[in-house]
Design a protein around this motif. Structure first.
Motif, mmCIF file in Angstrom:
data_model
loop_
_atom_site.group_PDB
_atom_site.id
_atom_site.type_symbol
_atom_site.label_atom_id
_atom_site.label_comp_id
_atom_site.label_asym_id
_atom_site.label_seq_id
_atom_site.Cartn_x
_atom_site.Cartn_y
_atom_site.Cartn_z
ATOM 1 N N ASN A 33 0.804 -1.223 0.000
ATOM 2 C CA ASN A 33 0.000 0.000 0.000
ATOM 3 C C ASN A 33 0.836 1.271 0.000
ATOM 4 O O ASN A 33 0.364 2.334 0.381
ATOM 5 N N GLU A 63 -8.490 0.043 -2.757
ATOM 6 C CA GLU A 63 -8.061 1.410 -3.049
ATOM 7 C C GLU A 63 -6.636 1.668 -2.573
ATOM 8 O O GLU A 63 -5.872 2.378 -3.221
ATOM 9 N N SER A 64 -6.267 1.061 -1.445
ATOM 10 C CA SER A 64 -4.923 1.289 -0.902
ATOM 11 C C SER A 64 -3.858 0.493 -1.645
ATOM 12 O O SER A 64 -2.663 0.668 -1.396
ATOM 13 N N LYS A 68 -3.433 0.589 -4.921
ATOM 14 C CA LYS A 68 -3.307 1.203 -6.250
ATOM 15 C C LYS A 68 -1.859 1.300 -6.723
ATOM 16 O O LYS A 68 -1.591 1.500 -7.911
ATOM 17 N N HIS A 69 -0.899 1.166 -5.772
ATOM 18 C CA HIS A 69 0.514 1.310 -6.142
ATOM 19 C C HIS A 69 1.113 0.016 -6.718
ATOM 20 O O HIS A 69 2.221 0.043 -7.251
ATOM 21 N N TYR A 116 -8.606 -9.556 -6.480
ATOM 22 C CA TYR A 116 -7.933 -8.408 -7.099
ATOM 23 C C TYR A 116 -6.516 -8.769 -7.540
ATOM 24 O O TYR A 116 -6.012 -8.262 -8.539
#
Length: 285
Positions: free
Chosen positions: A191, A223-224, A226-227, A261
């Protein structure tokens, strides 16, 4: 892993241990350094709170200190061996080649006591506000039927607390990771932006090859994470993902199956501690 291969790996690790034992007290320090830097070793590095202790727990099955004041302050060698005997022992190796065994209720308590004992020793009397006992080594022996044949060196995590402490840690880490025989396991959070991770620039400047990236905290909200795509584009070398809050390999596999995911990255990331553990053992072979 095939039992015959396991025995071969164990034999090689035992040979490395014997070479190191024979070099204790060797007068020719240059010759000793030349031999040591070529010996295969696996070093675990990462920023504080990156999940390094959780990764080591998943690999070895033992609890390590995790609170900020108890985390790694001395190089720790976790020596795992597949054996019919169950052995769990914590030894502090002193600079004068003497040893002290610590018997406590838990491994974490024994490591804490060993760290405190080292920091209070005469070797650091003239160093003010010293938080690291870089002349000592803690050896944790973990033997059992279900253990892999692996030796890992856990080093203090990168920190931004002060320039002095940061420099001290980097100096200690560099001593290990620049040796030709070293395979580096770099633990990073999923994250966080990989390019801004604490200690990342240092790693880029000092590790030319033989680096494996271990991603933690993959079970955060989508969402966290995304990296992750940018991280995968940036990293060269093998990449593993580990869920440090799992109780065992089966529990971790079950959790990964629910993290759909991550499926899109299956060609880039190897999921699970078992794969990482087997990978390390295979590298020795």
């Amino acid at each position: 892993m095939d039992s015959r291969i396991g025995l071969s790996v164990k034999s090689k690790l035992d040979t490395i241990d014997e070479i190191k034992r024979l070099m204790i007290g060797m007068n020719d320090s240059n010759f000793k350094d030349e031999i040591e830097k070529e010996l295969p070793q696996f070093v675990v590095v990462g920023a504080q709170s990156s999940g390094k202790s959780s990764v080591l727990k998943m690999i070895s099955g033992i609890d390590l200190p995790t609170a900020s004041k108890l985390c790694t302050r001395i190089p720790c060698i976790i020596k795992m061996r597949r054996s019919d005997k169950n052995i769990l022992k914590v030894i502090l190796k002193n600079p004068d080649n003497t040893e002290k065994v610590f018997n406590e209720k838990t491994v974490a308590c024994a490591i804490k006591k060993a760290q405190e004992h080292a920091l209070q020793s005469k070797y650091y009397n003239n160093i003010s506000n010293n938080d690291f006992a870089d002349q000592h080594i803690i050896e944790i022996s973990v033997f059992g039927k279900d253990k892999a044949n692996i030796s890992l060196i856990d080093l203090p995590g990168f920190t931004s607390i002060s320039t002095e402490k940061c420099n001290k840690i980097e100096e200690l880490v560099k001593k290990y990771i620049t040796q030709p025989g070293t395979l580096v396991l770099h633990v990073v959070k999923a994250n966080q932006d990989y390019n801004s991770i604490l200690g990342n620039n240092f790693m880029k400047d000092n590790v030319l090859n033989n680096i494996v990236t271990v991603i933690t905290h993959c079970d955060e909200e989508i969402e966290s994470l995304k990296h992750i795509p940018n991280t995968l584009e940036t990293i060269n070398g093998d990449i593993f993902a580990v869920l440090g809050n799992s109780s065992n390999d089966k529990s971790e596999e079950f959790k990964f199956n629910k993290l759909t995911y991550l499926n899109k990255f299956s060609s880039s990331i190897q999921l699970g501690t078992k794969k990482l553990r087997d990978y390390i053992e295979d590298r020795i072979e």
